[in-house]
Design a protein around this motif. Structure first.
Motif, short mmCIF file in Angstrom:
data_model
loop_
_atom_site.label_atom_id
_atom_site.label_comp_id
_atom_site.label_asym_id
_atom_site.label_seq_id
_atom_site.Cartn_x
_atom_site.Cartn_y
_atom_site.Cartn_z
N PHE A 97 0.84 -1.20 0.00
CA PHE A 97 0.00 0.00 0.00
C PHE A 97 0.87 1.25 0.00
O PHE A 97 0.67 2.19 -0.78
CB PHE A 97 -0.92 -0.03 1.23
CG PHE A 97 -1.56 1.30 1.55
CD1 PHE A 97 -2.60 1.79 0.77
CD2 PHE A 97 -1.13 2.06 2.62
CE1 PHE A 97 -3.19 3.01 1.05
CE2 PHE A 97 -1.72 3.29 2.91
CZ PHE A 97 -2.75 3.76 2.13
N LEU A 98 1.88 1.26 0.89
CA LEU A 98 2.74 2.45 0.99
C LEU A 98 3.52 2.69 -0.29
O LEU A 98 3.74 3.83 -0.69
CB LEU A 98 3.71 2.30 2.17
CG LEU A 98 3.09 2.33 3.57
CD1 LEU A 98 4.15 2.13 4.63
CD2 LEU A 98 2.35 3.65 3.82
N LEU A 99 3.93 1.60 -0.93
CA LEU A 99 4.73 1.75 -2.15
C LEU A 99 3.87 2.17 -3.34
O LEU A 99 4.18 3.11 -4.06
CB LEU A 99 5.45 0.43 -2.47
CG LEU A 99 6.50 -0.04 -1.46
CD1 LEU A 99 7.03 -1.41 -1.83
CD2 LEU A 99 7.65 0.96 -1.40
N LEU A 100 2.75 1.44 -3.54
CA LEU A 100 1.90 1.72 -4.70
C LEU A 100 1.23 3.08 -4.62
O LEU A 100 1.03 3.77 -5.61
CB LEU A 100 0.82 0.65 -4.83
CG LEU A 100 1.24 -0.73 -5.32
CD1 LEU A 100 0.06 -1.69 -5.29
CD2 LEU A 100 1.79 -0.63 -6.73
N PHE A 101 0.86 3.46 -3.39
CA PHE A 101 0.08 4.68 -3.23
C PHE A 101 0.91 5.88 -2.79
O PHE A 101 0.34 6.89 -2.39
CB PHE A 101 -1.07 4.43 -2.25
CG PHE A 101 -2.17 3.59 -2.81
CD1 PHE A 101 -3.29 4.18 -3.40
CD2 PHE A 101 -2.10 2.22 -2.80
CE1 PHE A 101 -4.30 3.41 -3.95
CE2 PHE A 101 -3.11 1.43 -3.34
CZ PHE A 101 -4.22 2.03 -3.91
N ASN A 102 2.22 5.78 -2.86
CA ASN A 102 3.05 6.93 -2.54
C ASN A 102 2.66 8.07 -3.49
O ASN A 102 2.61 7.90 -4.71
CB ASN A 102 4.54 6.58 -2.71
CG ASN A 102 5.45 7.75 -2.40
OD1 ASN A 102 5.46 8.77 -3.09
ND2 ASN A 102 6.18 7.62 -1.33
N GLY A 103 2.37 9.23 -2.91
CA GLY A 103 1.87 10.35 -3.71
C GLY A 103 2.86 10.87 -4.72
O GLY A 103 2.49 11.44 -5.75
N ASN A 104 4.15 10.67 -4.46
CA ASN A 104 5.17 11.24 -5.32
C ASN A 104 5.66 10.27 -6.39
O ASN A 104 5.75 10.64 -7.56
CB ASN A 104 6.37 11.65 -4.44
CG ASN A 104 6.93 12.98 -4.85
OD1 ASN A 104 6.18 13.87 -5.26
ND2 ASN A 104 8.23 13.12 -4.75
N VAL A 105 5.97 9.05 -5.96
CA VAL A 105 6.56 8.10 -6.91
C VAL A 105 5.77 6.80 -7.03
O VAL A 105 6.23 5.85 -7.66
CB VAL A 105 8.02 7.77 -6.50
CG1 VAL A 105 8.91 8.97 -6.65
CG2 VAL A 105 8.08 7.24 -5.08
#
Lengths: 316, 452
Positions: free
Chosen positions: A138-146
């Motif tokens: 979740f944190l990786l896919l939905f990172n707002g920047n990258v």
């Protein structure tokens, strides 16, 4: 004749009784692992937690009775209301979305013919992913920047939101992530769809019923029992959601530092109270509140289902 | 009849599903730490990440002659610890963040070290006073310091110079100038933030900003929360404003999350940051992963221009119910003894140098060991950036402050961290968030201190 038959009948009855008794004991024998497991690992801890909910038990020191103080505190603690609301909103978003997506995928599987086995496996594979990994995902896919999600949105000219930090987007993000494990529901729906009698569709087609109406008036009623089952199971699972949100926002010292109130689900807060703040008594009261909420929601669903759920052979 | 059967079956299924909720009520299982023979000495919360950690364990193993030392590696796990203590089967020694000590001590989960210190003739004067106080509650020592982390300013010299500034312009004592610097050093690409100008490192470094503004989060005796003190509110307003001036929390945090913090493409190597306050261990990471980075270091100063070092770290404590109380005392004494630290630091320095990296020094919380490491083990590496960083670290570590130890432990820490997060995510104003946090924290402190 009569004289010889009577003892035989008595003997036969006695043998029958013995067999019944043997079978009864065998049945108890087969049931016992579950019964013992239920009593030791479920009913026992439940009773213990009910008792503890009236105490200030902290897992370490002496325990004192506090009467109903823990239950009264539930209504004064703003985080309880917040966590409960977060959980209800998450459930309200997740359950319909999960059911709808699963149904669409199951119907597509029906059309896949011989390839359906491969797709079934593919749809189910994500269910095997550990929930902790899904939290990290979740944190990786939905990172707002990258993150990949915003990257894809960017291709069509949409500036994606800050999924992991903006309080308004955290829950929708977690809901979308939870769809990763939609596979179980897909498999259940697929099995139900295969059981719908083909002749009903043929009859409807002969009568000139269109695709949408066939779905609405044949498919949905025929699988309504399954839909109801998944509604209940998914609702309960959503109300108990823990691992993904905990991993992403509360699991480590680092993630906890950046916790987000929007991801403070009820069981996460319960866990914090129990194991971080050592308020075991209060956490037990919280658990019972959740239990009552789940029972209430399930009862309402069961009541409402009487109007919508069709069981095979049922006359209406 | 069939329909009725189906209905019943589905109702039973529903009830079984409801029953499946019960694991949430049931809690989780414990972990056994002691063997039946009680010949095993176990620890919890300690990791042997480098020679400084593993060499000390070797020394302690010798001191525990007759017992098998079992180090359960990994971070301290509160649930695991609590389960073990509740089951009457705790580890023999536990390594935990010193901010947690007060909470567990107040609940009687830890053994006061008074007798241990007396029997083993432990010289408390050898330890850094701030670290020792952080591991104490109401004047009683519960943990011996096992590390000492300082905060210094890390500056990307290349970024600063490229923007026509000098490293001396990165000043935390002038809040207006700092904001201007942050805005100047930040970089954007359309809607994306591609470089953070200055990262205040909140929520975790919030106590540093409060202190810089002349306020403590809790009274020195650890009994009264000061979270809604006007100076604390002002500090939070400023720190959040600093982030908002660089594009807001969403973009800021997203960029921060994307940093390859421990890799060769870390935020300094890729110029994704201008400057930030940071724990000293990160200098070690940079020396390993990107020795050629143009790093400059500075001292965090309060608004009056006085050097400010927020310190933290771990401590060794003895859980109540340990089966080897006397040996546990020997163990924690050995792990934190000057000779143990010095031997381990020499081993680590040798290993690091053999691997072709720069040994940037260690600060341990043991003052004698720290002096020996600074003057005898650490040597300038020839890399001016890291040599200056080491020098700065040794200098600032002589003094420092810690958030006073308190009986609410994690609950107190979470209260202020959650408040900062609520402000960052735009849910509340600094005043609202800190008022709420004050209420929660004070209530937690009052409950934890009841009868004390």
């Amino acid at each position: 004749m009569t004289n010889t038959t009577a003892p035989r009948a008595v003997a036969a009855t006695a043998a029958g009784k013995r067999r019944v008794r043997r079978e009864t004991w065998a049945a108890y024998g087969f049931l016992s692992p579950w019964v013992i497991g239920f009593l030791v690992f479920t009913a026992g801890p439940m009773i213990a937690s009910l008792v503890l909910s009236f105490t200030d038990y902290d897992g370490i020191g002496t325990t004192h009775s506090v009467g109903t103080a823990n239950y009264r505190q539930l209504f004064d603690d703003p985080s309880v209301a917040k966590a409960l609301m977060n959980t209800l909103v998450f459930t309200a978003l997740r359950v319909p979305l999960q059911m709808a997506l699963a149904l669409v995928l199951a119907m597509l599987l029906m059309k896949a013919g011989r390839a359906s086995g491969v797709f079934r496996t593919l749809f189910y594979l994500p269910v095997m992913t550990p929930p902790v990994a899904v939290g990290i995902l979740f944190l990786l896919l939905f990172n707002g920047n990258v993150g990949l999600i915003n990257e894809v949105l960017g291709w069509v000219g949409i500036t994606g939101p800050s999924w992991t930090t903006d309080a308004s987007w955290v829950k929708p993000g977690l809901v979308l992530t939870s769809l990763w494990s939609v596979g179980s529901t897909v498999i259940i729906y697929f099995a139900a769809l295969r059981n719908v009698p083909r002749e009903l569709y043929e009859a409807a087609e002969l009568d000139g019923v269109g695709r949408w109406n066939r779905f609405r008036h044949v498919t949905v009623p025929q699988i309504s029992g399954t839909l109801f089952f998944t509604l209940i199971v998914n609702t309960i699972a959503s109300l108990q959601t823990f691992t993904e949100a905990y991993t992403a926002f509360f699991g480590s010292a680092n993630s906890q530092t950046y916790s987000n109130d929007a991801a403070l689900f009820y069981v996460v807060y319960l866990f914090q109270q129990a194991f971080q703040y050592l308020h075991m008594g209060y956490a037990s009261a919280m658990a019972w509140l959740l239990f009552l909420v789940i029972v209430a929601i399930t009862l309402v669903q069961t009541k409402v289902s009487k109007r919508f759920v069709y069981y095979e052979g049922e006359e209406r | 009849m069939v329909a009725a059967h189906h209905r019943t079956a589905h109702r039973i299924l529903a009830l079984v599903s409801v029953t499946a909720t019960l694991p949430a009520l049931a809690g989780c299982g414990g972990v056994s730490f002691a063997d039946t023979e009680s010949k095993t000495f176990t620890t919890l919360g300690y990791g042997m990440d480098d020679a400084l950690a593993s060499d000390r364990v070797d020394t302690a193993r010798t001191a525990l002659k007759g017992l098998h030392l079992q180090v359960n590696e990994g971070q301290f796990d509160e649930q695991q610890f609590l389960s073990a203590v509740a089951a009457g089967d705790p580890p023999d020694a536990v390594h935990m963040d010193r901010t947690l000590i007060g909470g567990y001590a107040a609940r009687g989960a830890l053994v006061p070290l008074t007798d241990c210190i007396k029997k083993e003739h432990i010289d408390l004067g050898a330890f850094n006073r701030t670290a020792l106080t952080e591991g104490s509650l109401d004047g009683t020592v519960y943990a011996l310091p096992d590390s000492y982390n300082s905060r210094l300013l890390l500056i990307d010299d290349k970024v600063v110079k490229q923007n026509g500034m000098r490293e001396s312009d990165v000043r935390t004592d002038d809040w207006h100038a700092l904001r201007t610097l942050a805005e100047r050093l930040k970089k954007t690409d359309g809607a994306k933030l591609t470089r953070i100008g200055f990262d205040p490192k909140i929520p975790e470094f919030f106590p540093l900003w409060a202190k810089a503004n002349g306020a403590d989060l809790v009274s020195a005796d650890g009994r009264t929360a000061h979270l809604n003190d006007p100076k604390v509110v002002q500090a939070l307003t400023y720190a959040v404003g600093l982030i908002n001036a660089q594009g807001g929390w969403g973009r800021f945090k997203s960029l921060r999350d994307s940093f390859d913090q421990f890799g060769a493409k870390n935020q300094f190597a890729t110029d994704q940051i201008g400057a930030m306050p940071m724990e000293d261990w990160y200098v070690d990471v940079l020396a390993d992963s990107s020795p050629d980075v143009r790093l400059a270091t500075g001292v965090f100063k309060d608004r009056r221009g006085k050097a400010l070092n927020w310190t933290s770290g771990f401590g060794w404590a003895i859980p109540r119910g340990t089966r080897h109380l006397a040996r546990a005392c020997t163990f924690i004494k050995t792990m934190t003894a000057t000779s143990t630290w010095v031997h381990a630091a020499r081993t680590k320095a040798q290993e690091v140098r053999d691997a072709g990296h720069a040994y940037t020094g260690d600060v341990t919380g043991n003052l004698q060991a720290d002096r020996i490491i600074e003057h005898e083990i650490w040597k300038p590496t020839g890399n001016p950036a890291f040599d200056r960083a080491s020098r700065t670290l040794f200098d600032i570590s002589r003094e420092g402050f810690a958030v006073p130890s308190n009986a609410a432990g994690t609950e107190f820490k979470n209260a202020w961290q959650n408040a900062v997060n609520r402000v960052l995510s735009g849910e509340q104003s600094p005043r609202q968030a800190l008022d709420q946090a004050q209420k929660v924290a004070q209530s937690a402190l009052d409950i934890a201190n009841e009868g004390r």
